[in-house]
Design an enzyme around this catalytic site. Structure first.
Site, PDB file in Angstrom:
ATOM      1  N   GLY A 210       0.443  -1.385  -0.337  1.00  0.00           N
ATOM      2  CA  GLY A 210      -0.328  -0.083  -0.004  1.00  0.00           C
ATOM      3  C   GLY A 210       1.144   1.223  -0.103  1.00  0.00           C
ATOM      4  O   GLY A 210       2.532   1.647  -0.314  1.00  0.00           O
ATOM      5  N   ASN A 211       0.354   2.553   0.492  1.00  0.00           N
ATOM      6  CA  ASN A 211       1.276   3.412   0.329  1.00  0.00           C
ATOM      7  C   ASN A 211       0.038   4.537   1.579  1.00  0.00           C
ATOM      8  O   ASN A 211      -0.347   4.333   2.033  1.00  0.00           O
ATOM      9  CB  ASN A 211       0.548   4.212  -0.803  1.00  0.00           C
ATOM     10  CG  ASN A 211      -0.712   4.570  -0.820  1.00  0.00           C
ATOM     11  OD1 ASN A 211      -1.768   5.937  -0.418  1.00  0.00           O
ATOM     12  ND2 ASN A 211      -0.815   4.047  -2.359  1.00  0.00           N
ATOM     13  N   ARG A 212       0.900   5.980   1.875  1.00  0.00           N
ATOM     14  CA  ARG A 212       0.442   6.129   3.402  1.00  0.00           C
ATOM     15  C   ARG A 212      -1.113   7.158   2.913  1.00  0.00           C
ATOM     16  O   ARG A 212      -0.534   8.207   3.125  1.00  0.00           O
ATOM     17  CB  ARG A 212       1.439   6.972   3.186  1.00  0.00           C
ATOM     18  CG  ARG A 212       3.158   6.474   3.722  1.00  0.00           C
ATOM     19  CD  ARG A 212       4.494   7.470   3.712  1.00  0.00           C
ATOM     20  NE  ARG A 212       4.918   6.922   3.790  1.00  0.00           N
ATOM     21  CZ  ARG A 212       5.800   5.764   5.237  1.00  0.00           C
ATOM     22  NH1 ARG A 212       4.633   6.073   6.493  1.00  0.00           N
ATOM     23  NH2 ARG A 212       7.274   5.267   5.372  1.00  0.00           N
ATOM     24  N   SER A 213      -1.161   7.503   1.548  1.00  0.00           N
ATOM     25  CA  SER A 213      -1.890   8.538   1.153  1.00  0.00           C
ATOM     26  C   SER A 213      -3.121   7.817   2.480  1.00  0.00           C
ATOM     27  O   SER A 213      -3.703   7.059   2.986  1.00  0.00           O
ATOM     28  CB  SER A 213      -2.886   8.488   0.122  1.00  0.00           C
ATOM     29  OG  SER A 213      -4.380   8.884  -0.341  1.00  0.00           O
ATOM     30  N   ALA A 277      -4.268   7.883  -4.508  1.00  0.00           N
ATOM     31  CA  ALA A 277      -2.582   6.929  -4.540  1.00  0.00           C
ATOM     32  C   ALA A 277      -2.964   5.809  -5.375  1.00  0.00           C
ATOM     33  O   ALA A 277      -2.713   5.158  -4.660  1.00  0.00           O
ATOM     34  CB  ALA A 277      -2.641   7.435  -3.234  1.00  0.00           C
TER      35      ALA A 277
END
Length: 410
Positions: A210-213, A277
């Site tokens: 995943g990502n930090r969005s 994102a």
């Protein structure tokens, strides 16, 4: 100016006395229509004393004057505050069971609702649907303030301050439907699709790439588009914040799910804003069982494959179908020794072919999850870059304003 001030049956009705005073001191002629329930909070004598006009909430008073017809026709503006969940529901359904709702059906000028209710009521799907219906019809429904509610609770649902409602009402009249200004509705009748949050690509049933969005910017954009009168679809991947009331919510997890939702939603959208994102890569294989750490087994090797370029596909679909549509991309960029953030962003804008690209620099303690941000908005057609900074709400308002201007120009 002739103003009809409808007062709903909520405890915030006491604050509307100050709003009435602001209208009358500005020289406006105000006729107050309190709902029967509101009389339990503020009596008729208060409204008559502050407005200087007789007050009634009964359709059988002054029958010979057909009050709901006269008031509705003569009103330059109708303001309803506090707009309770019940009032919003009755107005959305077109009910006419008291003097206020019958007057609303007769209105031919601008109408503004200032909601006030408990957070759960404001966020309930029924209220969200009613708000969306009213906004699609060109009615201005303000976002409630966030703060202390009845009792010890806090959250969204507090009546905006009288000065804010007063400013919103006058701006609505001065700018007109479809005009400019923070309370105008330049996107009335338009459908806007916005993606938000971060996609999650499963490794196994419990792990993901995943990502930090946080989704905060996408949610702020959705709220700004609603405020501008749009019919808003929010395609939500993982978000740390709730979706605003009034949107059509489509939840997704992976980049492939987001792609399918975005391509389908774009078919009847005037604007598509890709603020999510979206993961560039996903695991080639996702294990059906949890990948276990074992001493006698080699560490797993994760093979990644490229996800589709959703923004590029949206642009190509628009070209193929000939849709008149504005497409906005977002770019979270970092610079390096070869090029700076804007150099990479301009190259991305040319590759993608979208109309606008909203660029922010990311890194440790930058952008993701924070309430303050700074972006540069690039235009494919060669306009000067625009910098917007402040809260994500401020930035969202700037982006929606630029989109509105481009729609008006085309």
């Amino acid at each position: 100016m002739n103003i009809v001030l409808g007062v709903g049956g909520g405890i915030a009705a006491y604050k509307v006395a100050s709003l009435l005073r602001l209208f009358t001191e500005a020289g406006h002629d105000v006729h107050v229509i309190p709902t029967p329930a509101s009389a339990g909070f503020v009596g008729m004598a208060t409204w008559e004393a502050l407005s200087g006009n007789a007050v009634s909430n009964n359709v059988f008073d002054d029958v010979d004057k057909v009050m709901h017809v006269r008031l509705g026709h003569e009103a330059d503006l109708i303001v309803v505050a506090p707009a309770t969940a019940d009032l919003l529901a009755r107005a959305a359904a077109g009910l006419a069971d008291d003097l206020l709702t019958t007057t609303l059906l007769m209105a031919r000028g601008p109408v503004l609702f200032a909601p006030a209710m408990h957070s759960e009521m404001w966020q309930h799907a029924a209220t969200a649907a009613n708000v969306a219906t009213l906004r699609r019809r060109g009615v201005t429904v303000l976002e409630p303030a966030v703060g202390r509610l009845t009792g010890a609770d806090s959250g969204p649902g507090r009546l905006p301050e009288p000065e804010q409602i007063f400013a919103a009402a006058l701006e609505l009249v001065n700018s007109g439907a479809g005009g400019s200004g923070p309370f105008a509705m330049p996107l009335a009748g338009r459908t806007v699709t916005i993606s938000a949050g971060g996609t999650r690509e499963p490794l196994d049933p419990v792990r993901f790439l995943g990502n930090r969005s946080s989704g905060k910017q996408g949610v702020a954009l959705a709220a700004a588009a609603l405020h501008a009168g749009a019919n808003v679809r929010l395609i939500a991947a993982h978000m740390d914040v709730p979706a605003p009331a009034g949107v059509e919510l489509i939840t997704v997890q992976t980049a492939l799910e987001l792609r399918a939702a975005a391509l389908a939603a774009a078919e009847d959208s005037d604007v598509v804003v890709m603020a999510a994102a979206v993961a560039d890569f996903r695991p080639l294989h996702s294990s059906a069982n949890k990948i276990k750490k074992q001493d006698d087994v080699a560490d797993p090797v994760i093979t990644l494959v490229r996800n589709p370029d959703v923004l590029l596909e949206l642009v190509r679909d628009r070209t193929r179908t000939g849709r008149r549509q504005i497409i906005v991309g977002f770019a979270a960029e970092t610079g390096d020794e070869q090029s700076d953030v804007l150099d990479y962003a301009r190259a991305k804008l040319q590759r993608k072919g979208c109309d606008l690209l909203v660029v922010n620099q990311v890194g440790v303690d930058k952008v993701f999850g924070l309430d303050q941000t700074e972006v540069v908005i690039l235009d494919r057609h060669g306009a000067e870059p625009i910098t917007a900074a402040g809260s994500k709400t401020d930035v969202a308002a700037a982006v929606i304003s630029i989109i509105s201007d481009q729609l008006a120009a085309t």
